[in-house]
Scaffold this motif. Structure first.
Motif, PDB file in Angstrom:
ATOM      1  N   PHE A   1     -71.749  43.720 -24.369  1.00  0.00           N
ATOM      2  CA  PHE A   1     -71.100  44.942 -24.837  1.00  0.00           C
ATOM      3  C   PHE A   1     -69.770  44.635 -25.527  1.00  0.00           C
ATOM      4  O   PHE A   1     -68.785  45.355 -25.343  1.00  0.00           O
ATOM      5  CB  PHE A   1     -70.895  45.933 -23.686  1.00  0.00           C
ATOM      6  CG  PHE A   1     -72.165  46.381 -23.034  1.00  0.00           C
ATOM      7  CD1 PHE A   1     -72.995  47.314 -23.628  1.00  0.00           C
ATOM      8  CD2 PHE A   1     -72.557  45.835 -21.824  1.00  0.00           C
ATOM      9  CE1 PHE A   1     -74.179  47.701 -23.047  1.00  0.00           C
ATOM     10  CE2 PHE A   1     -73.743  46.223 -21.219  1.00  0.00           C
ATOM     11  CZ  PHE A   1     -74.563  47.165 -21.834  1.00  0.00           C
TER      12      PHE A   1
ATOM     13  N   THR B   1     -67.594  44.893 -28.382  1.00  0.00           N
ATOM     14  CA  THR B   1     -67.484  45.775 -29.540  1.00  0.00           C
ATOM     15  C   THR B   1     -66.904  45.028 -30.737  1.00  0.00           C
ATOM     16  O   THR B   1     -65.852  44.389 -30.630  1.00  0.00           O
ATOM     17  CB  THR B   1     -66.600  46.979 -29.205  1.00  0.00           C
ATOM     18  OG1 THR B   1     -67.141  47.657 -28.074  1.00  0.00           O
ATOM     19  CG2 THR B   1     -66.502  47.934 -30.385  1.00  0.00           C
TER      20      THR B   1
ATOM     21  N   THR C   1     -77.253  51.212 -29.127  1.00  0.00           N
ATOM     22  CA  THR C   1     -76.540  52.092 -28.208  1.00  0.00           C
ATOM     23  C   THR C   1     -76.488  53.511 -28.740  1.00  0.00           C
ATOM     24  O   THR C   1     -76.790  53.774 -29.898  1.00  0.00           O
ATOM     25  CB  THR C   1     -75.101  51.576 -27.968  1.00  0.00           C
ATOM     26  OG1 THR C   1     -74.423  51.517 -29.225  1.00  0.00           O
ATOM     27  CG2 THR C   1     -75.115  50.200 -27.325  1.00  0.00           C
TER      28      THR C   1
ATOM     29  N   HIS D   1     -72.108  46.703 -30.667  1.00  0.00           N
ATOM     30  CA  HIS D   1     -71.788  46.103 -29.366  1.00  0.00           C
ATOM     31  C   HIS D   1     -72.763  44.954 -29.123  1.00  0.00           C
ATOM     32  O   HIS D   1     -73.979  45.167 -29.085  1.00  0.00           O
ATOM     33  CB  HIS D   1     -71.894  47.130 -28.257  1.00  0.00           C
ATOM     34  CG  HIS D   1     -71.177  48.428 -28.551  1.00  0.00           C
ATOM     35  ND1 HIS D   1     -69.812  48.554 -28.496  1.00  0.00           N
ATOM     36  CD2 HIS D   1     -71.648  49.639 -28.939  1.00  0.00           C
ATOM     37  CE1 HIS D   1     -69.468  49.798 -28.818  1.00  0.00           C
ATOM     38  NE2 HIS D   1     -70.567  50.471 -29.093  1.00  0.00           N
TER      39      HIS D   1
ATOM     40  N   TYR E   1     -66.949  54.085 -21.448  1.00  0.00           N
ATOM     41  CA  TYR E   1     -66.023  53.082 -21.975  1.00  0.00           C
ATOM     42  C   TYR E   1     -64.638  53.222 -21.353  1.00  0.00           C
ATOM     43  O   TYR E   1     -64.175  54.310 -21.054  1.00  0.00           O
ATOM     44  CB  TYR E   1     -65.908  53.220 -23.501  1.00  0.00           C
ATOM     45  CG  TYR E   1     -67.210  52.964 -24.223  1.00  0.00           C
ATOM     46  CD1 TYR E   1     -68.252  52.266 -23.614  1.00  0.00           C
ATOM     47  CD2 TYR E   1     -67.414  53.423 -25.511  1.00  0.00           C
ATOM     48  CE1 TYR E   1     -69.451  52.035 -24.267  1.00  0.00           C
ATOM     49  CE2 TYR E   1     -68.605  53.196 -26.183  1.00  0.00           C
ATOM     50  CZ  TYR E   1     -69.628  52.506 -25.550  1.00  0.00           C
ATOM     51  OH  TYR E   1     -70.800  52.288 -26.203  1.00  0.00           O
TER      52      TYR E   1
END
Length: 387
Positions: free
Chosen positions: A163, A165, A203, A212, A365
């Motif tokens: 994950f 980003t 996602t 991600h 998040y």
């Protein structure tokens, strides 16, 4: 809520005009994909922002930041489009990484890694979260499995991250790993052959360039002078970044929900059903009224937390409270906007459905709602026990 300072009002006005006049038309650009806008689109928008004098508007020409209250005013307006923060260089993870480097980085690290970010010429990625299937760090960073071992005047880092980003296309990386002393942070130039993008996850959100990614780090050699601060102090530096980054998420997505509510309100006033405009039906009008209440409460929570940070406090508890309150309020707002607009609300004809998707991800998040509540409950118990 106090009125914005003259400086914030001036910058905010310029930001709002730029987003509404120049960024919103890009929302239908084919270069916006499921893993975010392309780098070519990002650079094109940033060139226009630079020409308009609104690129990286929260950082002053001398390198200092606006106050957190001023930043809240400006970043909320940058968020009026999902593309706004990317175009103006106020987006995550770059905004949080710039803040951290400005606080902790050495002069040489700032010159090499921070300056290109502030100029909007580079993107960055923050490599902390690890694959859940391997028992790595997620909401609990103490579970970190990525290792850092000294080797002469270098450190060698091995592990896997998930994950992450913006890893695809990033030029600057902040890598967290665990040494014998504890957590560490390293600055790295990207791409690097020792860092492999295994896959980009599909996602629910789609606003962040590079999406991600799941990343493998295999024998990454980092010069010792690229450690951020000192070995074992990585979690302390993460705390410096944590509260402002949580809050800036709230700022940006508050702006997105302001825009979604504008669109839903316009739709409800124009669309007729059963002989009158939708807004004249209580079921619709009440939803829009509830949106106004939630928007104002979210704005006030953000301003309150920003004031705490401006006062010099770490704001850990306050940012947890604000993150929970604002993300949940914005989820209600986005959901009502979709509901008011019916079939149009779930289509791509407006950005309302994208805002709904983005806000749903935002509830996870920077810490899921439940983790923040658990942390607050521990504090309640601790305070009661020591009282």
């Amino acid at each position: 809520m106090p009125a914005p300072t003259e400086r914030a009002a001036r910058i905010g006005g310029q930001v709002e005009a730029f987003v509404r006049d120049h960024v919103i038309p890009y929302e239908r650009d084919p270069r916006c994909g499921p893993h975010g806008p392309s780098d070519a689109l990002v650079l094109e928008m940033r060139e226009k922002a630079r020409a308009a004098g609104v690129l990286t508007p929260h950082i002053r020409d001398d390198g200092g930041h606006l106050t957190q209250r001023e930043t809240a005013f400006v970043l909320r307006l940058s968020g009026l489009s999902p593309l706004g923060p990317v175009a103006l260089n106020t987006a995550a993870p770059d905004e949080g990484n710039m803040f951290l480097l400005g606080k902790v980085g050495s002069d040489e690290q700032k010159r090499r890694f921070l300056d290109p970010l502030v100029r909007g010429q580079a993107r960055s990625a923050f490599f902390m979260t690890e694959p859940a299937a391997e028992g790595g760090a997620g909401s609990d960073p103490s579970m970190m499995r990525t290792t850092a071992v000294p080797d002469g005047n270098h450190w060698v880092v091995n592990g896997r991250k998930a994950f992450i980003t913006g890893a695809v296309g990033a030029q600057v990386g902040i890598v967290m790993a665990k040494s014998a002393d504890g957590a560490c942070m390293f600055l790295v130039d990207l791409p690097d052959p020792a860092i492999t993008i295994e896959r980009v996850l599909d996602t629910i959100d789609s606003s962040m360039p590079g999406g991600h990614a799941v990343v493998a780090i295999d024998g990454l050699r980092i010069p010792a002078d690229q450690m951020l601060g000192h070995s074992g102090e990585g979690f302390k530096y993460a705390q410096i970044r944590l509260a402002p980054a949580r809050l800036s998420h709230c700022m940006r997505w508050l702006g997105a929900c302001v825009r979604a509510n504008e669109i839903a309100t316009d739709y409800a006033c124009r669309r007729h059903a059963f002989g009158k405009p939708l807004i004249d039906h209580e079921g619709v009008g009440f939803m829009l009224a509830e949106n106004l209440i939630d928007l104002k409460q979210a704005e006030l929570m953000v301003d309150w937390c920003a004031g705490v940070l401006d006062g010099g406090a770490p704001g850990t508890v306050e940012s947890s409270m604000t993150k929970v309150a604002v993300s949940e309020a914005l989820m209600r707002i986005a959901d009502r906007c979709v509901q008011v607009m019916g079939g149009t609300g779930v289509s791509g004809d407006t950005i309302v459905e994208q805002v709904f998707r983005e806000i749903r991800a935002f509830r996870i998040y920077d810490g899921p709602t439940e983790v923040h509540k658990w942390s607050l409950a521990k504090k309640i118990k601790r305070d009661r026990t020591t009282a």
